[in-house]
Motif scaffolding. Sequence first.
Motif, short mmCIF file in Angstrom:
data_model
loop_
_atom_site.label_atom_id
_atom_site.label_comp_id
_atom_site.label_asym_id
_atom_site.label_seq_id
_atom_site.Cartn_x
_atom_site.Cartn_y
_atom_site.Cartn_z
N ARG A 171 0.81 -1.23 0.00
CA ARG A 171 0.00 0.00 0.00
C ARG A 171 0.84 1.27 0.00
O ARG A 171 0.31 2.36 -0.14
CB ARG A 171 -0.92 0.01 1.23
CG ARG A 171 -2.09 -0.97 1.13
CD ARG A 171 -3.02 -0.79 2.34
NE ARG A 171 -4.27 -1.51 2.17
CZ ARG A 171 -4.46 -2.75 2.57
NH1 ARG A 171 -3.48 -3.41 3.17
NH2 ARG A 171 -5.62 -3.36 2.40
N ILE A 172 2.15 1.13 0.21
CA ILE A 172 3.01 2.31 0.24
C ILE A 172 3.38 2.71 -1.18
O ILE A 172 3.90 1.90 -1.94
CB ILE A 172 4.30 2.02 1.05
CG1 ILE A 172 3.96 1.58 2.47
CG2 ILE A 172 5.18 3.27 1.09
CD1 ILE A 172 5.17 1.15 3.27
N PHE A 173 3.11 3.96 -1.52
CA PHE A 173 3.43 4.43 -2.87
C PHE A 173 4.89 4.81 -3.00
O PHE A 173 5.53 4.57 -4.02
CB PHE A 173 2.54 5.62 -3.23
CG PHE A 173 1.08 5.26 -3.36
CD1 PHE A 173 0.62 4.54 -4.46
CD2 PHE A 173 0.17 5.60 -2.37
CE1 PHE A 173 -0.72 4.20 -4.58
CE2 PHE A 173 -1.17 5.25 -2.47
CZ PHE A 173 -1.62 4.55 -3.59
N GLU A 174 5.43 5.43 -1.93
CA GLU A 174 6.83 5.85 -1.96
C GLU A 174 7.65 4.90 -1.09
O GLU A 174 7.40 4.76 0.11
CB GLU A 174 6.96 7.28 -1.42
CG GLU A 174 8.39 7.81 -1.46
CD GLU A 174 8.53 9.15 -0.75
OE1 GLU A 174 9.68 9.60 -0.61
OE2 GLU A 174 7.51 9.71 -0.34
N ARG A 175 8.61 4.22 -1.69
CA ARG A 175 9.45 3.28 -0.95
C ARG A 175 10.92 3.64 -1.15
O ARG A 175 11.33 3.94 -2.26
CB ARG A 175 9.23 1.84 -1.45
CG ARG A 175 7.79 1.36 -1.37
CD ARG A 175 7.64 0.08 -2.18
NE ARG A 175 6.26 -0.38 -2.23
CZ ARG A 175 5.75 -1.09 -3.21
NH1 ARG A 175 6.51 -1.43 -4.25
NH2 ARG A 175 4.49 -1.47 -3.17
N ASN A 176 11.66 3.58 -0.07
CA ASN A 176 13.11 3.79 -0.19
C ASN A 176 13.82 2.46 0.06
O ASN A 176 13.19 1.41 0.24
CB ASN A 176 13.60 4.89 0.76
CG ASN A 176 13.37 4.54 2.22
OD1 ASN A 176 13.06 3.39 2.56
ND2 ASN A 176 13.52 5.51 3.09
N VAL A 177 15.13 2.50 0.12
CA VAL A 177 15.90 1.27 0.26
C VAL A 177 15.61 0.57 1.58
O VAL A 177 15.63 -0.66 1.67
CB VAL A 177 17.41 1.57 0.12
CG1 VAL A 177 17.90 2.50 1.25
CG2 VAL A 177 18.23 0.29 0.10
N TRP A 178 15.27 1.34 2.63
CA TRP A 178 14.98 0.74 3.93
C TRP A 178 13.64 0.01 3.90
O TRP A 178 13.48 -1.01 4.59
CB TRP A 178 15.00 1.81 5.02
CG TRP A 178 16.32 2.51 5.11
CD1 TRP A 178 16.62 3.78 4.71
CD2 TRP A 178 17.54 1.95 5.60
NE1 TRP A 178 17.94 4.05 4.93
CE2 TRP A 178 18.54 2.95 5.47
CE3 TRP A 178 17.89 0.71 6.14
CZ2 TRP A 178 19.86 2.74 5.86
CZ3 TRP A 178 19.21 0.50 6.52
CH2 TRP A 178 20.17 1.51 6.39
N THR A 179 12.69 0.53 3.16
CA THR A 179 11.39 -0.15 3.03
C THR A 179 11.57 -1.50 2.36
O THR A 179 11.08 -2.53 2.85
CB THR A 179 10.42 0.70 2.20
OG1 THR A 179 10.53 2.08 2.56
CG2 THR A 179 8.98 0.25 2.41
N SER A 206 13.58 -1.57 -9.98
CA SER A 206 13.14 -0.22 -9.65
C SER A 206 14.33 0.72 -9.63
O SER A 206 15.47 0.33 -9.89
CB SER A 206 12.44 -0.22 -8.28
OG SER A 206 13.37 -0.46 -7.25
N VAL A 207 14.06 1.97 -9.26
CA VAL A 207 15.14 2.97 -9.22
C VAL A 207 15.92 2.89 -7.91
O VAL A 207 16.97 3.53 -7.78
CB VAL A 207 14.56 4.39 -9.39
CG1 VAL A 207 13.94 4.54 -10.77
CG2 VAL A 207 13.53 4.70 -8.31
N VAL A 208 15.41 2.13 -6.96
CA VAL A 208 16.06 2.03 -5.64
C VAL A 208 17.22 1.05 -5.71
O VAL A 208 17.07 -0.07 -6.21
CB VAL A 208 15.04 1.58 -4.57
CG1 VAL A 208 15.73 1.47 -3.21
CG2 VAL A 208 13.87 2.55 -4.49
N LYS A 209 18.35 1.46 -5.20
CA LYS A 209 19.54 0.61 -5.20
C LYS A 209 19.66 -0.11 -3.85
O LYS A 209 19.40 0.49 -2.81
CB LYS A 209 20.81 1.44 -5.45
CG LYS A 209 20.78 2.22 -6.75
CD LYS A 209 20.65 1.30 -7.95
CE LYS A 209 20.61 2.09 -9.26
NZ LYS A 209 20.38 1.21 -10.43
N PRO A 210 20.04 -1.37 -3.84
CA PRO A 210 20.16 -2.12 -2.57
C PRO A 210 21.29 -1.59 -1.71
O PRO A 210 22.24 -0.97 -2.21
CB PRO A 210 20.44 -3.55 -3.04
CG PRO A 210 21.05 -3.41 -4.39
CD PRO A 210 20.41 -2.20 -5.01
#
Length: 400
Positions: A171-179, A206-210
């Motif tokens: 349900r989260i639209f904005e996610r960062n690497v911690w999410t 995605s655009v998020v890097k591990p």
Amino acid sequence: MRRSDTKPDHMTYPFLFKACATLSSYQQGRQIHADVMKHGLDCDVYMLNSLIHFYGSCGKMTFACQVFDEMVERTVVSWNSIISACVENSRFCDGIEYFTRMRGLGYECDETTMVIMLSACAEIGNLSLGKWIHTQVIGKGLVVNCQLGTALVDMYAKCGAVDLARSVFNRIFERNVWTWSAMVLGLAQHGFATEALDMFSTMKKSVVKPNYVTFLGVLCACSHAGLVEAAYQFFNDMENVHGIRPMLVHFGAMVDVLGRAARLKEAYNFILDMPLKPDPTIWRTLLSACYINDSNDHDGIGEKVKWKLLALEPKRSGNLVMIANKYAEVGMWDKATYVRNRMRKRGIKKMAGESCIEVGGSMYKFFSGDDLQVDCEQIFLVLNRLNFHMKMVTLNCLVS
């Protein structure tokens, strides 16, 4: 500033305390605290909030609590500061107690309060309180943004409610690497290895890097699934592809992967070839694997690891108890007795076993050999009935 005879004010000191907190510079912070009192600024709320944060960051909780308790005026930030200090110093029950006091005095919790409390719930595994805080978030109409959403995912995952963690994550639209990392690690730790690796594959698209936590979750998933070669690939990709230098915890995860796969000699050589000095936790991981897979220990790895561990931690009771128990399991009673006597002569006592259970939103702790618990007789009566019931079920299954 001081040499130019410019007088500091209430806005000067918070930045100094923040700098001292970042550097964990306790002595300098104490001197600055004395300077605050000398200038008569020890009643400013903004300054005192930063002072609580400083003492908490330095692990001086007695002073942090003293500053807070002596405050004449408090804000929500004041409460958040002391609760955060408690959580950061693993004083979770104290943090929850301050949170209860905060609500009792009519202060409105904000997003920061919720994030801190969710972190506390995650660490102590208090799912009931975590769910209640989630209902408060919904009731107050707070937006489940990236920070709050990540805290919810982490809390549900660490408390074992993986389905709820997944529901919040979706349900989260904005996610960062911690999410992403919280979800990957949560799935991996609870045995959903395939889903964790699928989640990691989706994350890479995605655009998020591990980051280092993401790879810890990935290695944990490989360990549960027995994917040794895949673990090696991910471990090498950390630095070669993503530029993340492996930490001691990642080396430990690789030892766990190899140990679970009964590749004991390979795990031992892996430790010897590490660029970092292995800590006792890594050796203990391998020793545990040797005991579990003792039929595959043809090279005597367990004996080698045992002596290395005893050299690093000669007074740790857990190591000696593990060794004595292993000797007893294989019938080597003389050696088991020798280890026990060694513990007794050195005054090393076995740590009492501890477990806890959550009932009605409250946590109850039980210690091995402690019969002073309230309603102890009723507890043992229920346990005996459960034990008898399990035996009957097992017997019926064998007969059928």
